[in-house]
Design an enzyme around this catalytic site. Structure first.
Site, short mmCIF file in Angstrom:
data_model
loop_
_atom_site.label_atom_id
_atom_site.label_comp_id
_atom_site.label_asym_id
_atom_site.label_seq_id
_atom_site.Cartn_x
_atom_site.Cartn_y
_atom_site.Cartn_z
N GLU A 1 -34.32 -122.31 -30.58
CA GLU A 1 -33.82 -120.93 -30.46
C GLU A 1 -32.45 -120.90 -29.79
O GLU A 1 -32.28 -120.30 -28.73
CB GLU A 1 -34.80 -120.10 -29.63
CG GLU A 1 -36.19 -120.01 -30.18
CD GLU A 1 -37.16 -119.45 -29.15
OE1 GLU A 1 -36.73 -119.13 -28.03
OE2 GLU A 1 -38.35 -119.37 -29.46
N PRO A 2 -31.44 -121.52 -30.36
CA PRO A 2 -30.13 -121.52 -29.72
C PRO A 2 -29.47 -120.15 -29.80
O PRO A 2 -29.51 -119.48 -30.83
CB PRO A 2 -29.34 -122.55 -30.55
CG PRO A 2 -29.98 -122.49 -31.90
CD PRO A 2 -31.44 -122.23 -31.65
N ARG B 1 -20.72 -111.84 -16.88
CA ARG B 1 -21.20 -113.17 -16.48
C ARG B 1 -20.54 -113.73 -15.22
O ARG B 1 -21.24 -114.31 -14.37
CB ARG B 1 -21.06 -114.16 -17.63
CG ARG B 1 -21.92 -113.82 -18.84
CD ARG B 1 -21.89 -114.93 -19.90
NE ARG B 1 -22.68 -116.06 -19.48
CZ ARG B 1 -22.17 -117.22 -19.09
NH1 ARG B 1 -20.85 -117.39 -19.05
NH2 ARG B 1 -22.96 -118.20 -18.72
N CYS C 1 -13.98 -100.26 -10.04
CA CYS C 1 -13.94 -99.95 -8.62
C CYS C 1 -15.07 -100.67 -7.89
O CYS C 1 -16.02 -100.07 -7.40
CB CYS C 1 -14.04 -98.43 -8.42
SG CYS C 1 -13.67 -97.92 -6.74
#
Length: 410
Positions: free
Chosen positions: A268-269, A307, A337
């Protein structure tokens, strides 16, 4: 991507031209890189009945899903919405694996009605599934092998404290449930997390699945999940897919011989297929010098690429507009902000206000984790396919922010 005639290009299309045509911020994907990653995985397991189940959550754009289908992958989904997106892209129910976590049983029932392959990671849900369907509907079981693997702890999913999967220490309980309801178990599954370098991790998990599989006589497949590591820096080590194919392939063939017949091998890449294909283009709004740091403030932030702030993930950043400029040290920050940093103390060719910067490895978990925080619009997406840049998602506008709001009389 290549540097050609002092310009960064994908399939001969200049990134600077893409930024000028579609504006920034914009996600750009290289279709050729995605296809290359698919083929690398196919080649590594060429002598086995392989199914590649693309992990849709990493990048859900319909054009990307169609590209995957065109190149022979199937899909792994984690929500009923992803199931429906996959079907919109042309995948048949039999090509769709549904692996949810902590969802209501009604969502699983909806997926059953759609005819997709169900993967269950909770004994309570397994009992409900058995009680409701008996052996009229098959399912897969996701086991937690209790293997600590992967990089950041937030993306490790196979350790003992993980919410994912049914502990293999609970095998006797699983077997009692399966026997009680005469359930049809079609597959066994594990996924230990991302950024796995060592084939030994897969082999360790494989041995657990192989042992468990002997308890289920009617299996069709074993799913090893994914977690293949991609390069974020030039010096990064990556998963040796060819070596993995050789070692895990040999172990799988030996298991099938012991099992008594050949099963399919599934992976399942997600990140592995799309991460390196993606570039996130942003524009430098400001250059700000403080006593300690030179900041480049760009027209994006963690609302578009979460990320770095979520996982402390490293993404290489380079100056598209000034590839021949003198190297200087910058910290690249966003316009949200909050503390909102893409990268600290990065050496880049001199950045001027208005320059376009590219953030690499933006294909996976970029746009799919984007939000409207600070009421900012989500960016456009572009796919470079057969030497041409195609818009595959329009940039949001003001009406997109208010579309589902209901104003009351005040």
């Amino acid at each position: 991507m290549e540097l050609k005639d002092n310009a960064y290009c994908i399939q001969g299309v200049q990134l600077q031209q893409i930024a000028e045509e579609f504006g920034t911020p914009v996600y750009v994907y290289d279709a050729d890189k995605i296809v290359s990653q698919i083929n690398t995985l196919k080649d590594a397991f060429a002598d086995l009945p392989l199914k590649i189940k693309y992990a849709v959550k990493s990048l859900t754009n319909l054009s990307i899903l169609k590209l995957m289908r065109q190149n022979g992958t199937e899909v792994d989904t984690v929500s009923i919405q992803e199931v429906k997106l996959a079907m919109m892209a042309g995948f048949t129910p039999e090509e769709i694996l549904f692996t949810p976590n902590s969802v209501s049983f009604s969502e699983i029932q909806e997926a059953v009605e759609l005819g997709v392959v169900i993967n269950i990671d909770n004994i309570s849900i397994l009992e409900q599934f058995g009680h409701t369907y008996g052996n009229s509907k098959s399912c897969c079981i996701r086991l937690n092998p209790h293997i600590m693997a992967g990089g950041n702890h937030k993306i490790s999913t196979g350790h003992i404290d993980s919410k994912f999967g049914i502990s293999y220490y609970q095998m006797r309980h699983i077997l009692r449930v399966v026997k009680t309801y005469n359930m049809d178990i079609s597959g066994l599954h594990m996924h230990t997390g991302s950024d796995i370098l060592d084939a030994e991790v897969f082999l360790q998990g494989a041995n657990i699945l192989f042992e468990a599989a002997m308890e289920f006589p009617d299996l069709q497949f074993i799913d090893f999940g994914s977690g293949f590591k991609v390069a974020y820096k030039e010096s990064d080590n990556t998963t040796d897919i060819k070596k993995l194919g050789k070692r895990l392939g040999a172990a799988f063939r030996a298991f099938c011989k012991k099992y008594g017949r050949d099963l399919e091998i599934w992976f399942e890449p997600g990140k592995y297929l799309v991460s390196e294909s993606g570039y996130f283009l942003v524009s430098a709004n400001t250059i700000k010098t403080t006593p300690a740091t030179v900041f480049v403030g760009v027209n994006s932030g963690m609302n578009h690429l979460l990320r770095p702030m979520m996982y402390d993930a490293y993404h290489e950043i380079f100056n598209v507009s000034n590839p021949g400029g003198t190297k200087r040290l910058y910290s690249v920050v966003g316009y949200i902000c909050e503390t909102d940093t893409f990268g600290w103390d990065r050496p880049m060719n001199e950045v001027r206000e208005g320059d376009v910067l590219a953030i690499k490895n933006a294909g996976a978990y970029g746009i799919s984790m984007a939000s409207n925080y600070n009421s900012r619009f989500r960016p456009a997406e572009v796919l470079v396919y057969k030497g041409k840049a195609h818009l595959i998602r329009k940039r949001e506008e003001m009406e997109d922010l208010t579309r589902n709001q209901v104003q009351i009389e005040m």
